[in-house]
Motif scaffolding. Structure first.
Motif, PDB file in Angstrom:
ATOM      1  N   GLY A 140     -15.727  24.891   6.674  1.00 27.62           N
ATOM      2  CA  GLY A 140     -14.808  24.711   7.779  1.00 27.62           C
ATOM      3  C   GLY A 140     -13.943  25.939   8.029  1.00 27.62           C
ATOM      4  N   CYS A 141     -13.229  25.885   9.125  1.00 26.53           N
ATOM      5  CA  CYS A 141     -12.290  26.942   9.494  1.00 26.53           C
ATOM      6  C   CYS A 141     -10.888  26.497   9.089  1.00 26.53           C
ATOM      7  N   SER A 142     -10.140  27.397   8.460  1.00 25.42           N
ATOM      8  CA  SER A 142      -8.776  27.079   8.022  1.00 25.42           C
ATOM      9  C   SER A 142      -7.808  27.273   9.183  1.00 25.42           C
ATOM     10  N   PRO A 143      -7.132  26.215   9.634  1.00 23.74           N
ATOM     11  CA  PRO A 143      -6.239  26.325  10.796  1.00 23.74           C
ATOM     12  C   PRO A 143      -5.162  27.384  10.636  1.00 23.74           C
ATOM     13  N   GLU A 144      -4.708  27.621   9.393  1.00 21.20           N
ATOM     14  CA  GLU A 144      -3.639  28.608   9.202  1.00 21.20           C
ATOM     15  C   GLU A 144      -4.099  30.030   9.500  1.00 21.20           C
ATOM     16  N   PHE A 145      -5.415  30.255   9.576  1.00 25.31           N
ATOM     17  CA  PHE A 145      -5.928  31.584   9.910  1.00 25.31           C
ATOM     18  C   PHE A 145      -6.366  31.683  11.368  1.00 25.31           C
ATOM     19  N   MET A 146      -6.203  30.604  12.125  1.00 27.20           N
ATOM     20  CA  MET A 146      -6.673  30.560  13.501  1.00 27.20           C
ATOM     21  C   MET A 146      -5.564  30.942  14.475  1.00 27.20           C
ATOM     22  N   VAL A 147      -5.982  31.415  15.636  1.00 22.98           N
ATOM     23  CA  VAL A 147      -5.036  31.649  16.726  1.00 22.98           C
ATOM     24  C   VAL A 147      -5.029  30.416  17.626  1.00 22.98           C
ATOM     25  N   GLU A 148      -3.923  30.217  18.330  1.00 17.74           N
ATOM     26  CA  GLU A 148      -3.837  29.055  19.217  1.00 17.74           C
ATOM     27  C   GLU A 148      -4.624  29.278  20.495  1.00 17.74           C
ATOM     28  N   HIS A 149      -4.542  30.503  21.019  1.00 17.84           N
ATOM     29  CA  HIS A 149      -5.269  30.867  22.231  1.00 17.84           C
ATOM     30  C   HIS A 149      -6.057  32.145  21.961  1.00 17.84           C
ATOM     31  N   SER A 150      -7.164  32.326  22.669  1.00 20.75           N
ATOM     32  CA  SER A 150      -7.970  33.525  22.452  1.00 20.75           C
ATOM     33  C   SER A 150      -7.137  34.772  22.742  1.00 20.75           C
ATOM     34  N   LEU A 151      -7.367  35.808  21.953  1.00 20.70           N
ATOM     35  CA  LEU A 151      -6.564  37.028  22.043  1.00 20.70           C
ATOM     36  C   LEU A 151      -7.167  38.011  23.044  1.00 20.70           C
ATOM     37  N   SER A 152      -6.324  38.541  23.929  1.00 21.18           N
ATOM     38  CA  SER A 152      -6.771  39.603  24.830  1.00 21.18           C
ATOM     39  C   SER A 152      -6.713  40.956  24.133  1.00 21.18           C
ATOM     40  N   GLN A 153      -5.832  41.054  23.129  1.00 17.64           N
ATOM     41  CA  GLN A 153      -5.699  42.240  22.293  1.00 17.64           C
ATOM     42  C   GLN A 153      -5.435  41.769  20.866  1.00 17.64           C
ATOM     43  N   LYS A 170     -10.740  19.511   8.729  1.00 17.35           N
ATOM     44  CA  LYS A 170     -10.530  18.118   9.150  1.00 17.35           C
ATOM     45  C   LYS A 170     -11.705  17.623   9.987  1.00 17.35           C
ATOM     46  N   MET A 171     -12.186  18.479  10.887  1.00 10.47           N
ATOM     47  CA  MET A 171     -13.323  18.090  11.716  1.00 10.47           C
ATOM     48  C   MET A 171     -14.587  17.911  10.870  1.00 10.47           C
ATOM     49  N   GLN A 172     -14.778  18.780   9.870  1.00 11.58           N
ATOM     50  CA  GLN A 172     -15.941  18.638   8.996  1.00 11.58           C
ATOM     51  C   GLN A 172     -15.848  17.349   8.178  1.00 11.58           C
ATOM     52  N   ALA A 173     -14.630  16.995   7.769  1.00  8.00           N
ATOM     53  CA  ALA A 173     -14.442  15.741   7.030  1.00  8.00           C
ATOM     54  C   ALA A 173     -14.752  14.536   7.916  1.00  8.00           C
ATOM     55  N   GLN A 174     -14.399  14.618   9.189  1.00  9.99           N
ATOM     56  CA  GLN A 174     -14.726  13.526  10.114  1.00  9.99           C
ATOM     57  C   GLN A 174     -16.236  13.388  10.278  1.00  9.99           C
ATOM     58  N   LYS A 175     -16.926  14.529  10.346  1.00  3.34           N
ATOM     59  CA  LYS A 175     -18.391  14.486  10.442  1.00  3.34           C
ATOM     60  C   LYS A 175     -18.990  13.829   9.199  1.00  3.34           C
ATOM     61  N   LEU A 176     -18.414  14.142   8.036  1.00  5.41           N
ATOM     62  CA  LEU A 176     -18.884  13.523   6.808  1.00  5.41           C
ATOM     63  C   LEU A 176     -18.653  12.016   6.843  1.00  5.41           C
ATOM     64  N   TYR A 177     -17.493  11.599   7.321  1.00  3.00           N
ATOM     65  CA  TYR A 177     -17.202  10.163   7.402  1.00  3.00           C
ATOM     66  C   TYR A 177     -18.246   9.450   8.262  1.00  3.00           C
ATOM     67  N   HIS A 178     -18.561  10.025   9.416  1.00  2.57           N
ATOM     68  CA  HIS A 178     -19.542   9.396  10.303  1.00  2.57           C
ATOM     69  C   HIS A 178     -20.938   9.381   9.671  1.00  2.57           C
ATOM     70  N   LEU A 179     -21.255  10.416   8.897  1.00  3.72           N
ATOM     71  CA  LEU A 179     -22.527  10.425   8.175  1.00  3.72           C
ATOM     72  C   LEU A 179     -22.576   9.303   7.143  1.00  3.72           C
ATOM     73  N   LEU A 180     -21.495   9.155   6.394  1.00  2.00           N
ATOM     74  CA  LEU A 180     -21.428   8.100   5.384  1.00  2.00           C
ATOM     75  C   LEU A 180     -21.543   6.725   6.031  1.00  2.00           C
ATOM     76  N   GLU A 181     -20.904   6.586   7.172  1.00  3.08           N
ATOM     77  CA  GLU A 181     -20.962   5.322   7.904  1.00  3.08           C
ATOM     78  C   GLU A 181     -22.387   5.044   8.372  1.00  3.08           C
ATOM     79  N   LYS A 182     -23.028   6.074   8.917  1.00  3.66           N
ATOM     80  CA  LYS A 182     -24.390   5.936   9.432  1.00  3.66           C
ATOM     81  C   LYS A 182     -25.386   5.622   8.321  1.00  3.66           C
ATOM     82  N   LYS A 183     -25.180   6.241   7.143  1.00  4.77           N
ATOM     83  CA  LYS A 183     -26.102   6.044   6.025  1.00  4.77           C
ATOM     84  C   LYS A 183     -25.822   4.756   5.254  1.00  4.77           C
TER      85      LYS A 183
END
Length: 393
Positions: free
Chosen positions: A185-198, A372-385
């Motif tokens: 996953g991507c760590s939110p603390e290393f992410m920008v809120e909006h794409s950077l022009s510079q 968090k999004m990857q964990a949600q994907k895992l939850y749905h996989l567990l549910e499906k399986k």
């Protein structure tokens, strides 16, 4: 306020053996929205002393965040193989104590842990992060066979790399539908809120370097192709190349690899800045004009999902990579993937002249791949399986 374990609370329990890697901790800690998480951290006594400063065992789970506990376990020599029957019983005891009468999902990250599945009343996940055959000297031929058992005993096998998932599907054809790819996953603390022009302003430690800056922060070991980088840097002499990470040592790779290190060091536009603390990673990455991924062709990189891929995408800044890591190549529509040093240098020029190229798309993908999004994907996989079908209400 961190909650304590309530023995009377009926809730799904998820235990991870082991959670010593950063990405393992991140993914399964993010599952605390739907389960109580126990991260087991066994280490050989030498590594334990180096990491924690003394020898001890947490006989009770230690709360580290809301819904997440850890247990650190200092292990004697031979704990994983020679004394495994004893170690296994001890781990089973700790897991059952945390589980109580709740429904359990047991996650094991090394193939040799698979025999614990038979001692627990639980659904099971084999979490594969690498080709493990060279992890234990003398067991290179045995480990792939044990891994087949690990896959066959699991209700679900998660692979962080698509290449590895494809390999295990070929080796364990009867379990194909239970082998899935969920990258890091991507760590939110290393992410920008909006794409950077510079890019953002350079950290104080880098103010003396002139732009444009092409940067890399990470492991500077045999997994990094210094010879390739040196050939690139020679072609972009007006671009400052910043390499962050523990300084390479001759013992980190082959003689030929070390010759590449020395070739890079001789170039006036290549600068080694040493280790960058993890909590400042975003600050550094977001200040570079271009982000680099010049990896070496080796078994580790072939089977890897570089966390750097996601740290980089979260900045929205242009990324130039070579084409040796299959997981990176999957995102060639968002990255500037290069077949040789000449193309790599040309792609750096393109990135500097076209800063907005796919920047928003990279950030959108990063936001869809947070832990968090990857964990949600895992939850749905567990549910499906059907792995949640016995969960207590």
């Amino acid at each position: 306020m961190v909650k304590t374990i309530n023995p009377g609370l009926k809730r799904l329990k998820l235990v991870v053996l082991d959670a010593n890697f950063y990405w393992t901790e991140q993914l399964f800690s993010a599952c605390s929205d739907f389960a109580d998480i126990l991260l087991l951290r066994p280490l050989d006594f030498r590594a334990f002393r180096k990491g924690y400063g003394s020898y001890f065992i947490d006989f009770q789970p230690q709360a580290i965040s809301e819904g997440v506990w850890e247990q650190r376990i200092c292990c004697p020599p031979g704990w994983l193989f020679h004394y495994w029957p004893l170690t296994r019983r001890f781990f089973a005891y700790l897991i059952r104590k945390f589980q109580r009468d709740n429904y359990l999902i047991f996650v094991y990250s090394y193939p040799y842990y698979y025999s614990l599945v038979q001692e627990l009343k639980a659904s099971s996940i084999y979490y594969n992060i690498d080709d493990y055959r060279n992890y234990w000297p003398g067991r290179e031929s045995q480990t792939p066979e044990v891994e087949k058992l690990a896959v066959n005993h699991a209700d679900l096998t998660l692979c962080v790399a698509h290449y590895r998932a494809s390999y295990l599907k070929q080796e364990c054809r009867s379990k194909n539908s239970q082998i899935v790819h969920i990258p890091h996953g991507c760590s939110p603390e290393f992410m920008v809120e909006h794409s950077l022009s510079q890019p953002k302003s350079l950290p104080a430690e880098l103010q003396a370097y002139s732009r444009p800056i092409a940067g890399y922060i990470g492991a500077l070991t045999y997994r990094f192709d210094f010879d390739y980088l040196a050939k690139v840097a020679e072609k972009i002499s007006d671009v400052t190349v910043i390499l962050g990470g523990s300084l390479p040592q001759s013992s980190d790779g082959s003689v030929e690899w070390w010759q590449g290190v020395e070739a890079a060091r001789r170039l006036p536009n290549v600068h080694f800045i040493g280790r960058v603390s993890h909590n400042r990673l975003g600050e550094y990455l977001q200040s570079f004009d271009v982000l680099l991924m010049p990896y070496s062709l080796c078994n580790f990189n072939r089977n890897a999902c570089p966390t750097k891929l996601w740290d980089y995408m979260g900045t929205s800044l242009p990324v130039v990579a070579n084409n040796v890591v299959p997981e990176v190549n999957q995102w060639s529509h968002l990255l500037l993937v290069s077949g040789n040093p000449e193309e790599f240098a040309s792609n750096i020029r393109f990135a500097l002249a076209n800063r907005h190229w796919r920047s928003q798309e990279r950030l959108d993908v990063a936001k869809a791949h947070t832990w968090k999004m990857q964990a949600q994907k895992l939850y749905h996989l567990l549910e499906k399986k059907g792995c949640l079908s016995c969960q207590s209400s």
